[in-house]
Design an enzyme around this catalytic site. Structure first.
Site, PDB file in Angstrom:
ATOM      1  N   CYS A  87      35.055  40.197  36.814  1.00 34.40           N
ATOM      2  CA  CYS A  87      34.469  40.141  38.158  1.00 34.40           C
ATOM      3  C   CYS A  87      35.240  39.172  39.045  1.00 34.40           C
ATOM      4  O   CYS A  87      35.822  38.199  38.567  1.00 34.40           O
ATOM      5  CB  CYS A  87      33.034  39.670  38.077  1.00 34.40           C
ATOM      6  SG  CYS A  87      32.017  40.640  36.990  1.00 34.40           S
ATOM      7  N   ARG A 123      42.016  42.159  38.981  1.00 38.58           N
ATOM      8  CA  ARG A 123      41.276  41.647  37.835  1.00 38.58           C
ATOM      9  C   ARG A 123      40.532  42.758  37.096  1.00 38.58           C
ATOM     10  O   ARG A 123      40.090  42.569  35.970  1.00 38.58           O
ATOM     11  CB  ARG A 123      40.278  40.591  38.292  1.00 38.58           C
ATOM     12  CG  ARG A 123      40.933  39.372  38.888  1.00 38.58           C
ATOM     13  CD  ARG A 123      39.935  38.499  39.598  1.00 38.58           C
ATOM     14  NE  ARG A 123      39.016  37.854  38.697  1.00 38.58           N
ATOM     15  CZ  ARG A 123      39.214  36.679  38.110  1.00 38.58           C
ATOM     16  NH1 ARG A 123      40.344  36.043  38.325  1.00 38.58           N
ATOM     17  NH2 ARG A 123      38.319  36.152  37.313  1.00 38.58           N
ATOM     18  N   TRP A 152      32.716  44.030  37.174  1.00 36.03           N
ATOM     19  CA  TRP A 152      33.176  44.730  35.975  1.00 36.03           C
ATOM     20  C   TRP A 152      31.966  44.760  35.054  1.00 36.03           C
ATOM     21  O   TRP A 152      31.539  43.717  34.541  1.00 36.03           O
ATOM     22  CB  TRP A 152      34.343  43.957  35.353  1.00 36.03           C
ATOM     23  CG  TRP A 152      35.033  44.674  34.240  1.00 36.03           C
ATOM     24  CD1 TRP A 152      36.083  45.537  34.349  1.00 36.03           C
ATOM     25  CD2 TRP A 152      34.744  44.584  32.835  1.00 36.03           C
ATOM     26  NE1 TRP A 152      36.458  45.986  33.105  1.00 36.03           N
ATOM     27  CE2 TRP A 152      35.658  45.422  32.159  1.00 36.03           C
ATOM     28  CE3 TRP A 152      33.813  43.887  32.083  1.00 36.03           C
ATOM     29  CZ2 TRP A 152      35.666  45.568  30.775  1.00 36.03           C
ATOM     30  CZ3 TRP A 152      33.807  44.033  30.704  1.00 36.03           C
ATOM     31  CH2 TRP A 152      34.731  44.862  30.070  1.00 36.03           C
ATOM     32  N   ASN A 175      30.040  35.841  38.098  1.00 39.23           N
ATOM     33  CA  ASN A 175      31.056  36.266  37.139  1.00 39.23           C
ATOM     34  C   ASN A 175      30.702  35.610  35.814  1.00 39.23           C
ATOM     35  O   ASN A 175      30.429  34.414  35.779  1.00 39.23           O
ATOM     36  CB  ASN A 175      32.441  35.789  37.635  1.00 39.23           C
ATOM     37  CG  ASN A 175      33.551  36.088  36.645  1.00 39.23           C
ATOM     38  OD1 ASN A 175      33.343  36.794  35.668  1.00 39.23           O
ATOM     39  ND2 ASN A 175      34.736  35.559  36.906  1.00 39.23           N
ATOM     40  N   GLU A 196      47.207  51.468  27.317  1.00 39.43           N
ATOM     41  CA  GLU A 196      46.363  50.892  28.370  1.00 39.43           C
ATOM     42  C   GLU A 196      46.635  51.485  29.747  1.00 39.43           C
ATOM     43  O   GLU A 196      45.716  51.564  30.555  1.00 39.43           O
ATOM     44  CB  GLU A 196      46.392  49.359  28.383  1.00 39.43           C
ATOM     45  CG  GLU A 196      47.684  48.714  28.687  1.00 39.43           C
ATOM     46  CD  GLU A 196      47.624  47.186  28.580  1.00 39.43           C
ATOM     47  OE1 GLU A 196      46.551  46.599  28.688  1.00 39.43           O
ATOM     48  OE2 GLU A 196      48.690  46.583  28.397  1.00 39.43           O
ATOM     49  N   LYS A 215      41.824  42.027  34.095  1.00 45.40           N
ATOM     50  CA  LYS A 215      43.021  41.200  33.929  1.00 45.40           C
ATOM     51  C   LYS A 215      42.722  39.946  33.124  1.00 45.40           C
ATOM     52  O   LYS A 215      43.491  39.548  32.271  1.00 45.40           O
ATOM     53  CB  LYS A 215      43.580  40.827  35.309  1.00 45.40           C
ATOM     54  CG  LYS A 215      44.868  40.016  35.258  1.00 45.40           C
ATOM     55  CD  LYS A 215      46.025  40.821  34.707  1.00 45.40           C
ATOM     56  CE  LYS A 215      47.270  40.013  34.487  1.00 45.40           C
ATOM     57  NZ  LYS A 215      48.237  40.697  33.620  1.00 45.40           N
TER      58      LYS A 215
HETATM   59  C1  F6R Z   1      47.695  43.769  27.888  1.00 45.64           C
HETATM   60  C2  F6R Z   1      47.008  42.604  28.373  1.00 45.64           C
HETATM   61  C3  F6R Z   1      45.940  42.006  27.536  1.00 45.64           C
HETATM   62  C4  F6R Z   1      46.051  40.482  27.582  1.00 45.64           C
HETATM   63  C5  F6R Z   1      44.866  39.847  26.839  1.00 45.64           C
HETATM   64  C6  F6R Z   1      44.967  38.337  26.814  1.00 45.64           C
HETATM   65  O1  F6R Z   1      48.666  44.204  28.775  1.00 45.64           O
HETATM   66  O2  F6R Z   1      47.275  42.123  29.446  1.00 45.64           O
HETATM   67  O3  F6R Z   1      45.995  42.471  26.231  1.00 45.64           O
HETATM   68  O4  F6R Z   1      47.256  40.102  27.013  1.00 45.64           O
HETATM   69  O5  F6R Z   1      43.675  40.209  27.475  1.00 45.64           O
HETATM   70  O6  F6R Z   1      44.966  37.815  28.090  1.00 45.64           O
HETATM   71  P1  F6R Z   1      45.492  36.365  28.365  1.00 45.64           P
HETATM   72  O7  F6R Z   1      46.945  36.335  28.076  1.00 45.64           O
HETATM   73  O8  F6R Z   1      45.184  36.102  29.808  1.00 45.64           O
HETATM   74  O9  F6R Z   1      44.725  35.456  27.437  1.00 45.64           O
END
Ligand code: F6R
Length: 610
Positions: free
Chosen positions: A2, A27, A77, A103, A490, A605
């Site tokens: 969110c 996000r 989300w 959020n 993905e 994200k």
């Molecule tokens: C895939 C992707 C996710 C992130 C995962 C961890 O392209 O982006 O698999 O790698 O959600 O996110 P972070 O790195 O922000 O902890």
């Protein structure tokens, strides 16, 4: 996940709230909404809709908001309740005095909801969020801040909140527990946001709220309090991002732009972290003496960052001879990991807000481990909870599928393995210099790969009809295979599996027929011949092979009809070169299939809830 925006000032709030919200689209979300205080009569007015922000804008055309200088907006989300208009944020209490965007997850919402219903409150949605405005209303005796404080003292979980009240039209309250929230300081206007890029256009003066802090914003001032009521003097950061970091700059998608940024990201890391052939790992937070005491490393991460961690394991074990375990944060947090005060826990996260990784870090700290994080977002929760932080400085990553953050994480792990090998005395000076020289070549190699991307594009487009993909790699490129499969699934939604090629005969070979495509990492290595054998096994079962090979390897053409060449580098560094074709294969297939590359369905994200 969110996204929250809040504005209080002199300008018309609604356009700012909508435009800034668009900058949080990356996000991931499934509905959006806006709530304001009408300048004419001080009443709360809100609109919300399922779908993209444009769906909200269409609604606003038919049902415009009144003039306003204070409000909040939100991208949702879905966690509790389907993505529909009723469950979208904002949520209000039934008297319409308090409006909330949220959020995170309120874990004890059911108990709270039951007790509020018994007191006569009526709920409309299935969300956890809706309890918050009702609770505030329940506690409100004329003091907005007091009522918010009492309400949040009842909440369990992780949450960032933006709250407005018709009784206090000149105040906006923000609360942070676990989920990220920042305050932006302007002239006669102030902002709240889930992330810096959303308000960069308006201000660069940022307060990163800490956990258990409340900010009270008026147009002239911002006061920050701890939950116990003590007033704090927050640090104000001047953010240096350029606004163009969060624009596409002529690229069709953020993902493609970010793929193309990798040469400069790696170049920047090399320039700043290797100075006159000396490693400069500022921020590591551990002395050489402390690093020398370490007798094992545990890497915790999720998704793409986990794959980077797997590459890190090969590098650290190879160079520094220290045993490394790589763990999915979501599993680690529920195990009884064996960790001592001689363990170094490395947490890898682009966002630094991933709930599982944060929980894993807290678990490891309880067991006495030192935490070193590799993180991209400055001031993130993870960076604050770690003894040391190695920032990757890859710049904002807007595409949901991680690209430049991944290669930056890998590059940082190489630097860290070199550091550990120096401290542990497991590397000779000649070998160190040689590896540094080879690492310095990577940005130029990246330019070469990107120059030849049309070949990757045409192979990808020709393969976009396959209903299933297998990605195979061995040794240090086993993580590359996992990452290639993750990228493809993905953003294109095609089922894709990543496998260690040696495992093929233990199951996945059953998948192979003329309807499957198999991407094989066959770069020059000690086990090249073994990979060729795997390719032959695939071909004899009529699987379509796409090989990623080292430039100059003519032999591979006898085995694979489709070859993508990457320039030669040291075997240890091949995950860096192989990453780009993997990203581009996924990208071009997704585009060909008409998928929303930057905002794939269901994905967020930064995964700030468990
Ligand atoms: C895939 C992707 C996710 C992130 C995962 C961890 O392209 O982006 O698999 O790698 O959600 O996110 P972070 O790195 O922000 O902890």
């Amino acid at each position: 996940m969110c996204g929250i925006i809040g504005y209080i000032g002199k300008k018309q709030a609604a356009p700012i709230l909508i435009e800034s919200l668009r900058k949080l689209e990356y996000r991931g979300y499934d509905s959006s909404g806006i709530g304001v205080i009408s300048s004419a009569d001080g009443k709360i007015v809100f609109r919300k809709n399922k779908g993209k922000i444009n769906a909200l804008c269409n609604l606003l055309k038919f049902s415009p908001l009144p003039k306003t200088t204070c409000g909040v907006s939100h991208t949702r989300w879905a966690t509790h309740g389907a993505p529909n208009r009723i469950n979208s944020h904002p949520h209000v209490d039934e008297s319409g005095q308090f409006l909330v965007v949220h959020n995170g997850i309120i874990e004890n919402y059911e108990v709270l909801k039951d007790s509020l219903i018994k007191k006569g409150h009526k709920f409309l949605s299935q969300t956890d969020t809706e309890v918050v405005p009702h609770l505030i209303q329940e506690y409100y005796k004329g003091d907005f801040l007091e009522a918010v404080k009492k309400a949040i003292s009842k909440l369990k979980g992780a949450f960032a909140l933006g709250i407005i009240s018709s009784n206090h039209p000149d105040v906006l309250i923000a609360v942070r527990v676990g989920s990220p929230l920042i305050v932006g300081l302007g002239k006669d206007e102030n902002f709240i946001a889930s992330d810096v890029p959303a308000i960069l256009e308006h201000t660069r003066r940022i307060i990163y709220l800490k956990d258990e802090q409340i900010a009270v914003l008026t147009k002239e001032r911002v006061d920050v309090f701890n939950f116990d009521g003590t007033k704090v003097k927050p640090q104000v950061h001047n953010v240096e991002f350029k606004v163009d970091c969060v624009e596409k700059q002529g690229f069709a998608h953020f993902m493609l732009k970010e793929v193309h940024e990798q040469p400069q990201v790696i170049q920047h890391m090399i320039n700043t972290r290797i100075v006159r052939n000396q490693l400069k790992l500022d921020g590591i937070g551990l002395s050489d003496k402390q690093l020398k005491r370490i007798n094992n490393v545990v890497i915790v991460a999720c998704g793409t960052a986990y794959h980077a961690g797997m590459v890190g394991r090969y590098a650290i074990e190879l160079l520094a001879n220290v045993p490394v375990a790589v763990e999915l944060s979501s599993e680690f947090r529920y195990r009884k990991p064996i960790i001592s005060n001689k363990s170094l826990v490395i947490a890898i996260s682009q966002s630094g807000e991933t709930a599982d990784t944060l929980a894993a870090v807290r678990e490891a700290k309880k067991r006495g481990a030192k935490i070193l994080s590799i993180c991209n977002v400055l001031g993130s929760s993870l960076s604050r909870e770690s003894e040391g932080v190695l920032y990757t400085h890859a710049g904002p990553e807007i595409g949901v599928a991680s690209t430049k953050a991944y290669t930056a994480q890998i590059c940082m792990l190489y630097l860290l393995s070199l550091k550990l090998s120096l401290v542990h005395g497991t590397i000779r000076s000649g070998e160190f210099k040689y590896l540094v020289k080879k690492l310095k070549e990577i940005p130029a190699l990246y330019h070469q790969i990107l120059k030849d991307k049309s070949n990757i594009a045409s192979i990808a487009k020709r393969s976009s009809h396959f209903g299933c993909f297998l990605f195979l790699g061995r040794n240090i490129n086993y993580p590359s295979a996992l990452e290639g499969a993750l990228k493809l699934k993905e953003i294109s939604y095609i089922p894709a599996e990543g496998y260690a090629a040696g495992e093929m005969k233990h199951g996945p070979i059953a998948l192979i027929d003329e309807y499957r495509a198999v991407v094989c990492v066959a770069t020059e290595s000690d086990i090249y011949d073994k990979m060729i054998s795997n390719i032959q096994e695939i071909r004899s079962r009529r699987g379509k092979v796409i090989a990623i090979a080292t430039a100059g390897d003519e032999q591979i053409k006898n085995h694979a009809a489709n070859v993508i060449y990457v320039p030669k580098t040291e075997q240890l560094f091949t995950p860096l070169t192989v990453a780009i074709p993997m990203q581009l294969i996924a990208y071009y297939i997704a585009v060909k299939r008409g998928c929303d590359v930057d905002q794939p369905r269901n994905l967020a994200k930064s995964v700030t809830v468990e």
